[in-house]
Enzyme design. Structure first.
Site, PDB file in Angstrom:
ATOM      1  N   SER A   3       4.825  -1.078   1.398  1.00  0.00           N
ATOM      2  CA  SER A   3       3.625  -1.667   1.987  1.00  0.00           C
ATOM      3  C   SER A   3       3.563  -1.292   3.454  1.00  0.00           C
ATOM      4  CB  SER A   3       3.644  -3.190   1.827  1.00  0.00           C
ATOM      5  OG  SER A   3       2.552  -3.764   2.515  1.00  0.00           O
ATOM      6  N   LYS A  57      11.294  -5.575 -11.088  1.00  0.00           N
ATOM      7  CA  LYS A  57      10.637  -4.859  -9.999  1.00  0.00           C
ATOM      8  C   LYS A  57      10.057  -5.864  -9.006  1.00  0.00           C
ATOM      9  CE  LYS A  57       7.064  -1.356  -9.197  1.00  0.00           C
ATOM     10  NZ  LYS A  57       5.908  -0.708  -9.816  1.00  0.00           N
ATOM     11  N   GLN A  70      -9.960 -10.422  -5.721  1.00  0.00           N
ATOM     12  CA  GLN A  70      -9.700 -10.523  -7.146  1.00  0.00           C
ATOM     13  C   GLN A  70      -9.273 -11.942  -7.481  1.00  0.00           C
ATOM     14  OE1 GLN A  70      -7.752  -8.354  -4.962  1.00  0.00           O
ATOM     15  NE2 GLN A  70      -6.561  -7.235  -6.459  1.00  0.00           N
ATOM     16  N   HIS A  81       2.049  -8.040  -2.198  1.00  0.00           N
ATOM     17  CA  HIS A  81       0.626  -8.378  -2.252  1.00  0.00           C
ATOM     18  C   HIS A  81       0.249  -9.022  -0.927  1.00  0.00           C
ATOM     19  CE1 HIS A  81      -2.789  -9.047  -5.298  1.00  0.00           C
ATOM     20  NE2 HIS A  81      -2.512  -7.779  -5.231  1.00  0.00           N
ATOM     21  N   ASN A  82       0.595  -8.294   0.153  1.00  0.00           N
ATOM     22  CA  ASN A  82       0.522  -8.877   1.493  1.00  0.00           C
ATOM     23  C   ASN A  82      -0.901  -9.083   1.999  1.00  0.00           C
ATOM     24  OD1 ASN A  82       3.249  -8.512   1.288  1.00  0.00           O
ATOM     25  ND2 ASN A  82       3.340  -6.747   2.646  1.00  0.00           N
ATOM     26  N   ASN A  97      13.258  -2.543  -4.472  1.00  0.00           N
ATOM     27  CA  ASN A  97      13.003  -2.840  -3.064  1.00  0.00           C
ATOM     28  C   ASN A  97      11.528  -2.857  -2.753  1.00  0.00           C
ATOM     29  OD1 ASN A  97      12.047  -0.128  -2.239  1.00  0.00           O
ATOM     30  ND2 ASN A  97      14.112   0.455  -2.817  1.00  0.00           N
ATOM     31  N   SER A 123     -10.218  -5.612 -11.563  1.00  0.00           N
ATOM     32  CA  SER A 123     -10.205  -6.816 -12.396  1.00  0.00           C
ATOM     33  C   SER A 123      -8.821  -6.996 -12.990  1.00  0.00           C
ATOM     34  CB  SER A 123     -11.241  -6.694 -13.521  1.00  0.00           C
ATOM     35  OG  SER A 123     -12.538  -6.791 -12.973  1.00  0.00           O
ATOM     36  N   GLN A 124      -8.378  -8.231 -13.012  1.00  0.00           N
ATOM     37  CA  GLN A 124      -7.014  -8.542 -13.432  1.00  0.00           C
ATOM     38  C   GLN A 124      -6.901  -8.622 -14.949  1.00  0.00           C
ATOM     39  OE1 GLN A 124      -4.424  -9.228 -10.889  1.00  0.00           O
ATOM     40  NE2 GLN A 124      -6.022  -7.980  -9.968  1.00  0.00           N
ATOM     41  N   HIS A 183      -1.497   3.446  -0.765  1.00  0.00           N
ATOM     42  CA  HIS A 183      -0.996   2.462  -1.720  1.00  0.00           C
ATOM     43  C   HIS A 183      -0.599   3.108  -3.044  1.00  0.00           C
ATOM     44  CE1 HIS A 183      -0.673  -1.591  -3.312  1.00  0.00           C
ATOM     45  NE2 HIS A 183      -1.370  -1.201  -4.366  1.00  0.00           N
TER      46      HIS A 183
END
Lengths: 81, 751
Positions: free
Chosen positions: B553, B100, B250, B104-105, B513, B323-324, B55
């Site tokens: 991904s 962009k 999350q 977030h699959n 993309n 953490s977001q 990732h």
């Protein structure tokens, strides 16, 4: 007729944005001495028969499938005395 | 638990470390030992394991992605290319746009609502970190069959999550896609795009120069969110043994993000930021190593100063926490007070956790003891690179040989049109998009169901020029085409997004993309990936639009069954005067209806083959990029001269669906005569490089000349007006019936 209580809380490690917002608001409103707030949901489920083990098991199943999102939430089931 | 310090690591070289559980291969672990000249501490292992995960490191895709650079067309518009948080494009009059798309699959499959919501939050922070104000989002979504049980769990949760986060932030959602295919069951694709605006002289970069400068962590507190998410969730399947270590999901807080946006914009305006980076996957590990690697080379961090939501977190966990709503900035000592004052004004916790050094080492301490001491570049940029083997999938030739020509053609074209129009992939997505706010901020000119979203540039930004300009955005992708031919499939995805931007009257400028594939360890999947990237890079060169960034991904598969290769391509364009944007479909009666482009008999991977026969075989339509470029030139030139009264691109479902959607758009009917002998081919073939436009009768000569000059075939096929779509000698369907068929499908399934 009996009443069964289902309490649903976000798991302890999950961010509770609403609880945090409440905790931040309290001092602004003059309440001091609060270090944290976590917010949850309470369900009162009225059942036809008595709150015996079978009935509680059924409510647990309800909690598992609908009332709680078990990926991020915990629940407890109790019969109201 | 004992603290694993650098000293302890030196003293206990043989201690067994859980690198395999963290997703690291033995040779990768050995390489870390070689770099450090000792075993890593557990904190260092945490950093390397997330930074070297697929990732974060792009270790399997890097060798192929390089083509986006080496084959990049020269572009005057490109201000910042690949490698930063997002690409930046010059849109004129001193303005720049940054955009962009990111996947977030996997998180969206585990917890659809929070997974999709945090996907929006993550991409918005990427845009913020370029110095821009985020102005809109869009989402490209793919799910299993519409009527599948799990789709009814995943889709509503994903849509709710996107609308919750986006609506709370006050960002319009101006487009995207919703596609259904059984191949996505268990592996939904949630690709989120964000676009932002900034003054072109105010671009911010992720860098940490200047020894003595302070490192500030600001935004939400750090908790045990998605620990291991980057390496575990995104880099391997969550079946079998990894189920046990499923990390906590999350959870995002859009109101905190909204404060962060406003706070960052004020920080930029006060000019108190030297470098900035958002915290996404791999959190503090990623931000510190990347900032340090791109800066003067070193950084000292006191990890015990990171403000925590859960005080029991260990240093390893702090390093891996996802953490977001967190950002990291580099600030000069002189500006630090001003920086902190602005954060305080927005109620944003901010903490100095370290300092930039010129030592070339990233050093972290925990209550005075050194727990990390590494050259940051080795984690950030010099991760492993794999030249994974690839070969054409077994059965690919047979798949390509099994063309649609053997499929029985329908007698009743009216029924076929209605059936396609009501099929989940072609049906109205109103059920989804009506849950999103499309018009908040008041700058949306076009949004779903238009071909592309169009935004007016009218931000209030100090020092910025007023402008009539606007930007247009579209995303497209077709997994069935890419399954049949990944090279052409990727080109067709780009061609369609490019065409969608052009039909609004905007000039396509740049590409982002999101490449969604199965496991790179499967040589057949790797072949699909290699072909798709090669195709996309070649097409970008041919169309003159550079790739500015994006994401890959992998591991979108269940067991050994991978999804169709699904490159999703976003194109950004600019229109000089938004007042000249072309509306979608038929907008007024008594207009001439023109079909631009050439129609061939092309049914491989088509919606008709899919819906009528459940067939996938043969070859996708030809991707004629020269024709695509010429068509876009005609469309943008005609729009700027005010010749077009309406437009719509031809894609899935061919002319039939384009006509039906054009009629439904404003309820203006049309009567057309098919140009080819074979009505079925005319109506349902999916040849690319085609569009429908309408013009006032007096403009016909001008557009015909323009088409001739650019060698774009142009046929007048009919006239708008009336209450029905009439195809002479073939079918007649009232507008109301078309609309009813188009809009009824999704509500019937999802309630």
């Amino acid at each position: 007729m009996a009443r069964v209580i289902v309490d649903v809380m976000l798991k302890p490690e999950i961010l509770d944005a609403q609880g945090q917002a409440i905790a931040r608001a309290l001092p602004r409103l003059g309440f001091s001495g609060v270090s944290a707030v976590r917010q949850g949901k309470r369900f009162e489920v009225e059942i036809d028969g008595p709150a015996d083990e079978a009935a509680l098991a059924e409510v647990r199943k309800m909690a598992e499938t609908l009332l709680a999102n078990t990926v991020i939430e915990d629940y407890t089931v109790t019969a109201e005395s | 638990m004992t603290l694993d310090t650098v000293k302890r690591a030196q003293d206990t070289p043989e201690e067994r470390q859980p690198y395999a559980e963290l997703g690291m291969k033995t040779d990768e672990y050995e390489r870390v030992r070689e770099i450090l000249g000792r075993r890593p501490t557990s904190s260092e292992l945490a950093i390397y394991s997330v930074m070297w995960s697929e990732h974060c490191s792009y270790k399997s895709s890097k060798v192929h992605l390089r083509q986006f650079g080496t084959k990049a067309p020269a572009s005057e518009a490109l201000l910042v290319g690949m490698g930063e948080n997002a690409g930046v494009v010059d849109v004129g009059d001193g303005w720049a746009a940054t955009f962009k798309i990111e996947s977030h699959n996997h998180p969206s499959y585990v917890e659809p609502h929070q997974g999709a919501a945090t996907g929006v939050g993550g991409i918005v922070r990427d845009i913020m970190s370029m110095g821009a104000r985020p102005i809109a989002v869009m989402d490209a979504l793919r799910f299993g069959a519409a009527d599948a049980h799990d789709t009814r769990r995943v889709l509503p949760g994903v849509v709710e999550g996107i609308s919750h986060y986006g609506n709370c932030l006050g960002l319009p959602n101006i487009g995207g896609e919703v596609v259904f295919d059984p191949c996505y069951i268990g592996n939904p694709l949630v690709n989120a795009l964000c676009v932002g605006l900034l003054r072109k002289d105010q671009i911010k970069l992720a860098t940490a120069p200047g020894p003595g400068n302070k490192v500030v962590l600001f935004g939400a507190l750090t908790g045990p969110d998605g620990i291991g998410g980057a390496s575990v969730l995104a880099s391997a399947t969550f079946e079998d043994e990894s189920q046990a270590k499923r990390p906590s999901v999350q959870v995002g807080d859009p109101f905190m993000e909204k404060l962060l946006i406003e706070c960052c914009l004020e920080l930029y305006q006060a000019d108190v930021v030297v470098g900035i980076q958002d915290l996404g996957a791999a959190g503090v590990s990623c931000a510190t190593t990347e900032l340090a690697a791109k800066g003067t080379g070193g950084m000292d961090v006191r990890l015990d100063l990171v403000p925590l939501r859960d005080p029991s977190l260990r240093p390893e966990e702090i390093l891996m926490s996802e953490s977001q709503e967190r950002m990291m900035a580099v600030v000069t000592p002189d500006d630090i007070d001003a920086f902190m004052a602005i954060c305080a004004r927005w109620d944003i916790p901010a903490t100095v956790i370290g300092e930039v050094t010129d030592g070339g080492r990233l050093v972290m301490t925990w209550h005075g003891e050194t727990i990390v001491d590494i050259p940051p570049g080795t984690a950030a940029d010099e991760g492993p690179v794999y030249e994974r083997p690839f070969h054409e999938p077994a059965g690919q030739a047979a798949l390509n040989a099994d063309g649609p020509s053997r499929l029985p053609r329908p007698e009743d074209l009216r029924a076929t049109l209605l059936r396609l129009l009501g099929s989940p992939n072609l049906a109205s997505k109103e059920w989804v998009t009506s849950q999103y706010d499309r018009y908040v901020r008041g700058n949306t000119v076009l949004a779903q169901p238009a071909d592309a979203g169009v935004l007016r540039i009218s931000e209030v930004m100090p020092g910025a020029e007023e402008t009539t300009r606007g930007i247009a955005l579209s995303t497209d992708g077709n997994g069935r085409y890419a399954r049949l031919d990944p090279y052409a499939g990727a080109q067709l995805a780009l061609a369609e997004a490019y065409r969608n931007v052009a039909v609004t009257g905007a000039t396509p400028l740049a590409v982002t993309n999101c490449l969604n594939f199965g496991s790179p360890e499967d040589p057949e999947v790797m072949w699909q990936f290699a072909e798709a990237t090669r195709g996309l890079a070649d097409a970008c060169k041919a169309l003159g639009v550079p790739v500015t960034g994006g994401n890959v991904s992998f591991y979108n598969q269940t067991g050994s069954t991978a999804i169709h290769p699904t490159p999703v391509v976003g194109v950004l364009g600019v229109i000089d005067d938004v007042a000249k944007r072309v509306r979608s479909g038929f907008t007024a009666p008594d207009q001439k209806v023109l079909l631009l482009g050439e129609t061939e008999e092309e049914f491989g991977g088509s919606e008709w083959a899919h819906v009528a026969h459940g067939h996938l075989g043969g070859l996708p339509p030809k991707a004629d990029l020269e024709a695509e470029r010429a068509l876009a030139l005609v469309l943008t030139e005609a729009a700027s001269r005010g010749l077009l009264t309406g437009s719509h691109d031809l894609s899935d479902g061919g002319l039939a669906i384009a006509l039906a959607e054009s009629v439904i758009a404003q309820g203006v009917g049309a009567t057309v005569t098919l140009p080819e002998d074979d009505a079925f081919v005319s109506l349902f073939s999916e040849s690319s490089s085609r569009a429908l436009v309408t013009v006032a009768p007096e403009s016909f000569e001008a557009i015909a000349e323009l088409c001739a000059a650019n060698e774009v075939p142009c046929q007048c096929i009919g006239r708008t007006g009336g209450e029905a779509l009439v195809v002479e000698n073939v079918l007649e369907i009232p507008v109301a019936e078309l609309r009813e068929t188009h809009t009824a499908t999704l509500p019937a399934i999802f309630g």
